[in-house]
Design a protein around this motif. Structure first.
Motif, PDB file in Angstrom:
ATOM      1  N   LYS A   3       0.842  -1.212   0.000  1.00 21.72           N
ATOM      2  CA  LYS A   3       0.000   0.000   0.000  1.00 21.72           C
ATOM      3  C   LYS A   3       0.870   1.253   0.000  1.00 21.72           C
ATOM      4  O   LYS A   3       0.562   2.228  -0.677  1.00 21.72           O
ATOM      5  CB  LYS A   3      -0.918   0.012   1.212  1.00 21.72           C
ATOM      6  CG  LYS A   3      -2.078  -0.912   1.101  1.00 21.72           C
ATOM      7  CD  LYS A   3      -3.005  -0.710   2.277  1.00 21.72           C
ATOM      8  CE  LYS A   3      -4.158  -1.668   2.207  1.00 21.72           C
ATOM      9  NZ  LYS A   3      -5.121  -1.434   3.287  1.00 21.72           N
ATOM     10  N   LYS A  39       7.209  -4.762   7.880  1.00 16.15           N
ATOM     11  CA  LYS A  39       6.446  -4.023   8.886  1.00 16.15           C
ATOM     12  C   LYS A  39       6.926  -2.574   8.921  1.00 16.15           C
ATOM     13  O   LYS A  39       8.095  -2.297   9.174  1.00 16.15           O
ATOM     14  CB  LYS A  39       6.617  -4.648  10.273  1.00 16.15           C
ATOM     15  CG  LYS A  39       6.111  -6.075  10.358  1.00 16.15           C
ATOM     16  CD  LYS A  39       4.612  -6.127  10.180  1.00 16.15           C
ATOM     17  CE  LYS A  39       4.099  -7.541  10.322  1.00 16.15           C
ATOM     18  NZ  LYS A  39       2.717  -7.660   9.968  1.00 16.15           N
ATOM     19  N   LEU A  42       5.920   3.313  12.934  1.00 13.73           N
ATOM     20  CA  LEU A  42       5.261   4.615  12.960  1.00 13.73           C
ATOM     21  C   LEU A  42       6.234   5.742  12.646  1.00 13.73           C
ATOM     22  O   LEU A  42       5.905   6.645  11.875  1.00 13.73           O
ATOM     23  CB  LEU A  42       4.606   4.846  14.328  1.00 13.73           C
ATOM     24  CG  LEU A  42       3.939   6.200  14.526  1.00 13.73           C
ATOM     25  CD1 LEU A  42       2.803   6.397  13.525  1.00 13.73           C
ATOM     26  CD2 LEU A  42       3.409   6.324  15.938  1.00 13.73           C
ATOM     27  N   MET A  60      -1.754   7.361   7.259  1.00 10.75           N
ATOM     28  CA  MET A  60      -2.054   6.280   8.190  1.00 10.75           C
ATOM     29  C   MET A  60      -3.426   5.676   7.883  1.00 10.75           C
ATOM     30  O   MET A  60      -3.589   4.459   7.865  1.00 10.75           O
ATOM     31  CB  MET A  60      -2.021   6.762   9.635  1.00 10.75           C
ATOM     32  CG  MET A  60      -2.268   5.646  10.629  1.00 10.75           C
ATOM     33  SD  MET A  60      -2.526   6.208  12.297  1.00 10.75           S
ATOM     34  CE  MET A  60      -4.016   7.165  12.133  1.00 10.75           C
ATOM     35  N   LYS A  62      -5.016   5.582   5.040  1.00 14.12           N
ATOM     36  CA  LYS A  62      -4.946   4.801   3.807  1.00 14.12           C
ATOM     37  C   LYS A  62      -4.235   3.476   4.043  1.00 14.12           C
ATOM     38  O   LYS A  62      -4.657   2.436   3.535  1.00 14.12           O
ATOM     39  CB  LYS A  62      -4.217   5.585   2.715  1.00 14.12           C
ATOM     40  CG  LYS A  62      -5.042   6.703   2.139  1.00 14.12           C
ATOM     41  CD  LYS A  62      -4.285   7.445   1.076  1.00 14.12           C
ATOM     42  CE  LYS A  62      -5.077   8.648   0.599  1.00 14.12           C
ATOM     43  NZ  LYS A  62      -4.332   9.443  -0.373  1.00 14.12           N
ATOM     44  N   LEU A  63      -3.155   3.509   4.817  1.00 22.19           N
ATOM     45  CA  LEU A  63      -2.384   2.292   5.066  1.00 22.19           C
ATOM     46  C   LEU A  63      -3.149   1.298   5.928  1.00 22.19           C
ATOM     47  O   LEU A  63      -2.936   0.093   5.831  1.00 22.19           O
ATOM     48  CB  LEU A  63      -1.041   2.631   5.728  1.00 22.19           C
ATOM     49  CG  LEU A  63      -0.043   3.378   4.847  1.00 22.19           C
ATOM     50  CD1 LEU A  63       1.140   3.839   5.678  1.00 22.19           C
ATOM     51  CD2 LEU A  63       0.412   2.508   3.687  1.00 22.19           C
ATOM     52  N   CYS A  64      -4.044   1.789   6.766  1.00 25.15           N
ATOM     53  CA  CYS A  64      -4.747   0.928   7.721  1.00 25.15           C
ATOM     54  C   CYS A  64      -6.218   0.729   7.378  1.00 25.15           C
ATOM     55  O   CYS A  64      -6.963   0.170   8.183  1.00 25.15           O
ATOM     56  CB  CYS A  64      -4.641   1.526   9.129  1.00 25.15           C
ATOM     57  SG  CYS A  64      -2.958   1.654   9.736  1.00 25.15           S
ATOM     58  N   GLU A  65      -6.645   1.117   6.196  1.00 27.05           N
ATOM     59  CA  GLU A  65      -8.068   1.084   5.868  1.00 27.05           C
ATOM     60  C   GLU A  65      -8.682  -0.313   5.898  1.00 27.05           C
ATOM     61  O   GLU A  65      -9.882  -0.456   6.087  1.00 27.05           O
ATOM     62  CB  GLU A  65      -8.326   1.742   4.519  1.00 27.05           C
ATOM     63  CG  GLU A  65      -7.755   1.002   3.333  1.00 27.05           C
ATOM     64  CD  GLU A  65      -7.885   1.788   2.045  1.00 27.05           C
ATOM     65  OE1 GLU A  65      -8.469   2.895   2.049  1.00 27.05           O
ATOM     66  OE2 GLU A  65      -7.395   1.288   1.018  1.00 27.05           O
ATOM     67  N   ASP A  66      -7.886  -1.355   5.751  1.00 20.92           N
ATOM     68  CA  ASP A  66      -8.423  -2.715   5.764  1.00 20.92           C
ATOM     69  C   ASP A  66      -8.464  -3.342   7.149  1.00 20.92           C
ATOM     70  O   ASP A  66      -8.998  -4.446   7.312  1.00 20.92           O
ATOM     71  CB  ASP A  66      -7.591  -3.621   4.852  1.00 20.92           C
ATOM     72  CG  ASP A  66      -7.694  -3.207   3.396  1.00 20.92           C
ATOM     73  OD1 ASP A  66      -8.715  -2.599   3.020  1.00 20.92           O
ATOM     74  OD2 ASP A  66      -6.756  -3.495   2.640  1.00 20.92           O
ATOM     75  N   LEU A  67      -7.922  -2.676   8.138  1.00 17.68           N
ATOM     76  CA  LEU A  67      -7.889  -3.238   9.492  1.00 17.68           C
ATOM     77  C   LEU A  67      -9.251  -3.105  10.160  1.00 17.68           C
ATOM     78  O   LEU A  67      -9.899  -2.067  10.070  1.00 17.68           O
ATOM     79  CB  LEU A  67      -6.830  -2.538  10.348  1.00 17.68           C
ATOM     80  CG  LEU A  67      -5.382  -2.700   9.895  1.00 17.68           C
ATOM     81  CD1 LEU A  67      -4.462  -1.906  10.808  1.00 17.68           C
ATOM     82  CD2 LEU A  67      -4.984  -4.164   9.864  1.00 17.68           C
ATOM     83  N   ARG A  68      -9.680  -4.159  10.824  1.00 19.38           N
ATOM     84  CA  ARG A  68     -10.968  -4.173  11.524  1.00 19.38           C
ATOM     85  C   ARG A  68     -10.796  -4.869  12.851  1.00 19.38           C
ATOM     86  O   ARG A  68      -9.995  -5.787  12.992  1.00 19.38           O
ATOM     87  CB  ARG A  68     -12.026  -4.938  10.724  1.00 19.38           C
ATOM     88  CG  ARG A  68     -12.322  -4.391   9.350  1.00 19.38           C
ATOM     89  CD  ARG A  68     -13.190  -3.148   9.434  1.00 19.38           C
ATOM     90  NE  ARG A  68     -13.509  -2.636   8.119  1.00 19.38           N
ATOM     91  CZ  ARG A  68     -12.853  -1.652   7.533  1.00 19.38           C
ATOM     92  NH1 ARG A  68     -11.837  -1.081   8.124  1.00 19.38           N
ATOM     93  NH2 ARG A  68     -13.202  -1.205   6.342  1.00 19.38           N
TER      94      ARG A  68
END
Length: 73
Positions: A3, A39, A42, A60, A62-68
């Motif tokens: 990403k 990995k 930050l 951040m 955009k990079l983490c948009e798939d995390l749930r």
């Protein structure tokens, strides 16, 4: 491509310039943009955002948009 790699490619960012501005090695930048198992720390993300004139918060998100969060059982 990761990403982060996609974000930098959309902005037509030169990885060598990012390495110079952030102090990260070219090898590390390549790893972060090409290796899906790398990995991103930050502090690295923040420096990359600053070097590319990006908003660190937007990067951040955009990079983490798939995390749930996990659903309760």
């Amino acid at each position: 491509m990761t990403k982060l790699g996609e974000i930098l490619a959309k902005k037509s960012v030169n990885k060598s310039m990012v390495a110079r501005k952030t102090g990260l090695s070219k090898a590390r930048i390549n790893e972060l943009t090409m290796n899906d198992t790398a990995k991103l720390r930050l502090d690295e993300m923040y420096l990359i955002a600053l070097a590319t004139d990006s908003d660190p918060n937007e990067m951040m998100l955009k990079l983490c948009e798939d995390l749930r969060l996990k659903e309760p059982e």
